[in-house]
Enzyme design. Structure first.
Site, mmCIF file in Angstrom:
data_model
loop_
_atom_site.group_PDB
_atom_site.id
_atom_site.type_symbol
_atom_site.label_atom_id
_atom_site.label_comp_id
_atom_site.label_asym_id
_atom_site.label_seq_id
_atom_site.Cartn_x
_atom_site.Cartn_y
_atom_site.Cartn_z
ATOM 1 N N SER A 27 30.514 31.803 43.865
ATOM 2 C CA SER A 27 31.548 32.310 44.762
ATOM 3 C C SER A 27 30.964 33.283 45.769
ATOM 4 C CB SER A 27 32.657 32.998 43.949
ATOM 5 O OG SER A 27 33.736 33.353 44.771
ATOM 6 N N GLY A 28 31.403 33.161 47.020
ATOM 7 C CA GLY A 28 30.840 33.978 48.088
ATOM 8 C C GLY A 28 31.193 35.446 48.007
ATOM 9 N N CYS A 47 41.342 39.099 37.770
ATOM 10 C CA CYS A 47 42.277 37.974 37.705
ATOM 11 C C CYS A 47 43.313 38.147 36.611
ATOM 12 C CB CYS A 47 41.503 36.667 37.497
ATOM 13 S SG CYS A 47 40.375 36.294 38.842
#
Length: 388
Positions: free
Chosen positions: A200-201, A326
């Site tokens: 993930s960036g 999350c």
């Protein structure tokens, strides 16, 4: 007052270099699938980024599929298993009790909607997968094994190369969620021989909403998002050219800065850990003492509740976390900490501090000066005793 950000595992800011690069790339607004010159310029930047991301993880550029991030990449792998399991006559998926929620939810879907058997591997007190349980699970001839490289909450690093080798010997495919590992520790998908890996960036100072899925050449993959030719038909949708290019640039910087990043964050983490141990009695450091991300420190504060600690830290101008971003809306204790054998009370009183390239010694000194009195105050307000 300058705010102090110690939640780099949740997300990183755009680095100064990536921000400047990204802003310039926003001027390239053409569709990367168009055949005219403007489109070809964007397409060139996309392919350059593919090579840059591949270099960070020691993959071939053709093995990189751009996605919106880690959750989509993980879902794509698990979605592939539905039809593949029928073709191969295998119905078992193996993962761990400390995975990211998107892996746990994807596993749950395979069980509830498609009747697959999911084995959740237990971990020891440091968060390492238990070897005997792993061997027992492999004896059931699974279709897929999915073990995260480094845990997002406690930072524990698994021996992915060995786990993958054993999975292959049992005839299983192997996937690793390496979102938290890339840019912090060396990641070598070729040496590990994994079949799938997720990235993930926004964990390496790139924009949010862009990530990658590594698929080893020849391994099966089914598109999660259909409807276009992009990514060789494996991920439909108009290319987000500027974000992809910025992700590639961030990956190139992460590779160049990898050693220094590790030294910098490890030194700050260790200074903070030692300072807390010296000034706050009865605390517990969670995760493996050595096999751990250099930037991650998860601490339990007996006699103090995690949400209250975070609120007081926020008043001090410090941003930290109780665990996975999350799952932060949940008042339930961390599933990761519970899996390591930590009781609900200690799990509720745990804080994750994660450091990054803009963390400084002055940040640590300020927190060590102002934070211990907060714990003392909260403990006096609590009826729960703690060890001294």
């Amino acid at each position: 007052m300058e705010r102090i950000y110690l939640d780099y595992n949740a997300t990183t800011p755009l680095s100064h270099e990536v921000r400047d690069f990204y802003v310039a790339e926003l001027n390239k607004y053409a569709n990367g699938s168009s055949l005219h010159e403007d489109g070809r310029v964007v397409a060139h930047d996309i392919e350059k980024a593919r090579a840059q991301v591949a270099a960070l993880i020691h993959a071939d550029a053709a093995e990189i599929i751009f996605t919106s991030g880690g959750s989509e990449s993980n879902n794509t792998v698990f979605n592939t298993m539905v039809q593949l399991g029928k073709k191969r006559g295998r119905n078992v998926v193996v993962t761990t009790t400390i995975e990211h929620p998107c892996v746990l939810e994807s596993s749950k879907r395979l069980a509830e909607q498609f009747g697959m058997e999911v084995i959740y591997l237990p971990v020891d007190g440091d968060g390492i997968v238990k070897a005997d349980a792993y061997e027992a699970a492999l004896a059931k001839k699974p279709l897929l094994v999915s073990v995260m490289t480094a845990n997002n909450e406690i930072g524990t690093i698994q021996d992915i190369k060995t786990l993958c080798r054993r999975a292959h010997e049992a005839g299983a495919l192997f996937h690793t969620d390496a979102v938290q590992a890339a840019g912090k520790i060396p990641v070598d998908v070729k040496d590990w021989d994994v079949d799938y890996a997720t990235f993930s960036g926004h964990k390496i100072y790139a924009p949010k909403g862009i990530g990658a899925l590594f698929v080893k050449r020849g391994c099966p993959i089914e598109p999660l998002i259909r409807g276009g030719h992009q990514e060789h038909g494996l991920r439909a949708g108009t290319y987000n050219g500027p974000a992809i290019a910025a992700y590639g640039f961030a990956a190139e910087l992460a590779l160049a800065e990898l050693d220094e990043y590790g030294r910098h964050t490890r030194a700050l983490r260790d200074k903070f850990r030692d300072g807390l141990l010296a000034s706050v009695p009865g605390i517990k450091i969670n995760g493996h003492p050595e096999k751990v991300l250099p930037n991650t420190l998860d601490v339990s504060f007996p006699g103090a509740e995690g949400e209250a600690i975070l609120l007081h830290l926020d008043l001090l101008g410090v941003s930290a976390s109780t665990g996975s971003a999350c799952a932060s809306a949940s008042l339930e204790p961390s599933h990761v900490l519970l899996a390591t054998g930590l009781g609900p009370e200690l799990a509720h009183g745990s804080i994750r501090f994660s450091f990054g390239k803009y963390s400084t010694e002055s940040h640590i000194e300020y927190i060590l000066k102002t934070f211990p009195p907060v714990i003392e105050k909260l403990r006096k307000m609590s009826t729960v005793s703690y060890g001294k």
